[in-house]
Design a protein around this motif. Sequence first.
Motif, mmCIF file in Angstrom:
data_model
loop_
_atom_site.group_PDB
_atom_site.id
_atom_site.type_symbol
_atom_site.label_atom_id
_atom_site.label_comp_id
_atom_site.label_asym_id
_atom_site.label_seq_id
_atom_site.Cartn_x
_atom_site.Cartn_y
_atom_site.Cartn_z
ATOM 1 N N LEU A 196 -0.710 11.993 -6.361
ATOM 2 C CA LEU A 196 0.059 11.506 -4.988
ATOM 3 C C LEU A 196 0.390 10.059 -5.371
ATOM 4 C CD1 LEU A 196 -3.085 12.511 -2.392
ATOM 5 C CD2 LEU A 196 -1.025 13.882 -3.192
ATOM 6 N N THR A 197 -0.024 9.207 -6.180
ATOM 7 C CA THR A 197 0.432 8.183 -6.448
ATOM 8 C C THR A 197 1.957 8.166 -7.202
ATOM 9 O OG1 THR A 197 -1.626 7.201 -6.838
ATOM 10 C CG2 THR A 197 0.263 5.868 -7.529
ATOM 11 N N PHE A 198 1.978 9.202 -8.230
ATOM 12 C CA PHE A 198 3.150 9.541 -8.556
ATOM 13 C C PHE A 198 4.247 9.921 -7.866
ATOM 14 C CE2 PHE A 198 6.407 11.932 -10.928
ATOM 15 C CZ PHE A 198 6.549 11.330 -12.129
ATOM 16 N N LEU A 199 3.863 10.582 -6.726
ATOM 17 C CA LEU A 199 4.651 11.165 -5.618
ATOM 18 C C LEU A 199 5.280 10.075 -4.630
ATOM 19 C CD1 LEU A 199 3.132 14.634 -4.444
ATOM 20 C CD2 LEU A 199 5.207 14.340 -5.873
ATOM 21 N N VAL A 200 4.377 8.968 -4.403
ATOM 22 C CA VAL A 200 4.643 7.899 -3.917
ATOM 23 C C VAL A 200 5.991 7.308 -4.641
ATOM 24 C CG1 VAL A 200 4.139 5.580 -3.125
ATOM 25 C CG2 VAL A 200 2.627 7.605 -2.504
ATOM 26 N N ALA B 116 5.886 8.504 4.064
ATOM 27 C CA ALA B 116 5.175 8.266 5.219
ATOM 28 C C ALA B 116 3.817 8.733 5.107
ATOM 29 C CB ALA B 116 5.762 8.465 6.392
ATOM 30 N N VAL B 117 3.708 9.970 4.671
ATOM 31 C CA VAL B 117 2.404 10.739 4.708
ATOM 32 C C VAL B 117 1.745 10.669 3.482
ATOM 33 C CG1 VAL B 117 2.892 12.288 6.603
ATOM 34 C CG2 VAL B 117 3.328 12.913 4.403
ATOM 35 N N THR B 118 2.493 10.494 2.274
ATOM 36 C CA THR B 118 1.990 10.451 0.875
ATOM 37 C C THR B 118 1.354 9.219 0.556
ATOM 38 O OG1 THR B 118 3.616 12.111 0.205
ATOM 39 C CG2 THR B 118 2.397 11.347 -1.555
ATOM 40 N N LEU B 119 2.005 7.944 0.932
ATOM 41 C CA LEU B 119 1.379 6.611 0.719
ATOM 42 C C LEU B 119 0.119 6.541 1.274
ATOM 43 C CD1 LEU B 119 1.874 3.922 -0.524
ATOM 44 C CD2 LEU B 119 3.038 3.191 1.525
ATOM 45 N N ALA C 150 -2.364 8.749 -0.794
ATOM 46 C CA ALA C 150 -2.783 8.097 -2.015
ATOM 47 C C ALA C 150 -3.797 6.992 -1.937
ATOM 48 C CB ALA C 150 -1.595 7.817 -2.638
ATOM 49 N N PHE C 151 -3.353 6.195 -0.920
ATOM 50 C CA PHE C 151 -4.342 5.231 -0.740
ATOM 51 C C PHE C 151 -5.669 5.371 -0.445
ATOM 52 C CE2 PHE C 151 -6.333 1.696 1.644
ATOM 53 C CZ PHE C 151 -5.995 0.784 0.991
ATOM 54 N N PHE C 152 -6.029 6.273 0.421
ATOM 55 C CA PHE C 152 -7.544 6.805 0.714
ATOM 56 C C PHE C 152 -8.098 7.674 -0.410
ATOM 57 C CE2 PHE C 152 -5.945 5.170 4.903
ATOM 58 C CZ PHE C 152 -6.693 4.380 5.091
ATOM 59 N N LEU C 153 -7.271 8.659 -0.932
ATOM 60 C CA LEU C 153 -7.839 9.607 -1.712
ATOM 61 C C LEU C 153 -7.927 9.345 -3.197
ATOM 62 C CD1 LEU C 153 -6.285 12.795 0.125
ATOM 63 C CD2 LEU C 153 -8.562 12.017 0.438
#
Length: 311
Positions: A32-36, A195-198, A201-204
């Motif tokens: 998810l971080t990469f997707l951000v 808006a949904v991925t950031l 990524a932060f929480f998961l």
Amino acid sequence: MTLDRLAPAIFVLLWSTGWVIAKYAGIYADPLTFLVLRYLLATLLFVGFCFATGATWPKTWAAAGHAVISGIFLHGLYLGAVWWAIGQGVPAAISGIIAGLQPLMTAAVAPVLIGENLSGQQKLGLGLGFLGIALAVVPKVMAIDTGATPIHLFPIVINVLGMAAVTYGTIYQKRHLQHEDIRSTAMLQYVGALAVTLPAAFFLEDMRVVWSVQLFAALGWAVLGLSMGAIALLLYLIRRGQVSRAASLIYLVPPLAALQAWLFFDEALTLPMIVGTAIAVAGVYLTNRKTAPSTHEKRRVEPAAIRPIDA
């Protein structure tokens, strides 16, 4: 050989690399971080692209909102689910096969959401498609294949839910974005995805990033090759009236993804996967096969008629 002949095949080949990139990028960053990072770069580049090419911006806040919402489903929820599932051990080949059934899910829910009736051929295609995915996936989940490594069921479920998200996003886009400029729409869709991925990524995740040449190479391909390059080809195909040719090749995406996963990551191509993929591809073809349109109808092909989904 002219670009008109090559463009559809190049376009489909670009999309098929998405699942391999998802697996490769996971080595250097949390998915998810990469997707951000990908969505942020894609947004910035699309802003410049829109201004450089004179793209038309949505005339109302409602239209802009529709683009953002469609991006939440088409990119944020869908790619987030797919990349997370691959990060949890789902083979890229299996994920590609599941994603390849998205047209079947769209056809299955169309009677409920938009009142389209299914023909006998389409019902047969739906049955074959889901039979194919069962043959390809179930042996992996249950470790039936000789020497197979079992896959946990939960990531598979998340991968399928991602396909449900992109199915809804596709229908939503066809309802609300038929006449919007695809360039500005694409930019706003990446805003929605970010808006949904950031926060996810932060929480998961630990938001792990290994800054390296390999990471930048993966980002470069994901952003320039997939998020930018494929869209540019799509625009070219629409302008040249070659969209239908590209659509006919979309059926090759699952086997191409499986072949690339075998070549680059040594993912086993088992007999159930090969047979299941062939049956699923046949099902998708039957479900989406249409009679040849008239000359007048061919001239009216709209951009939303083909919305391939990358990973």
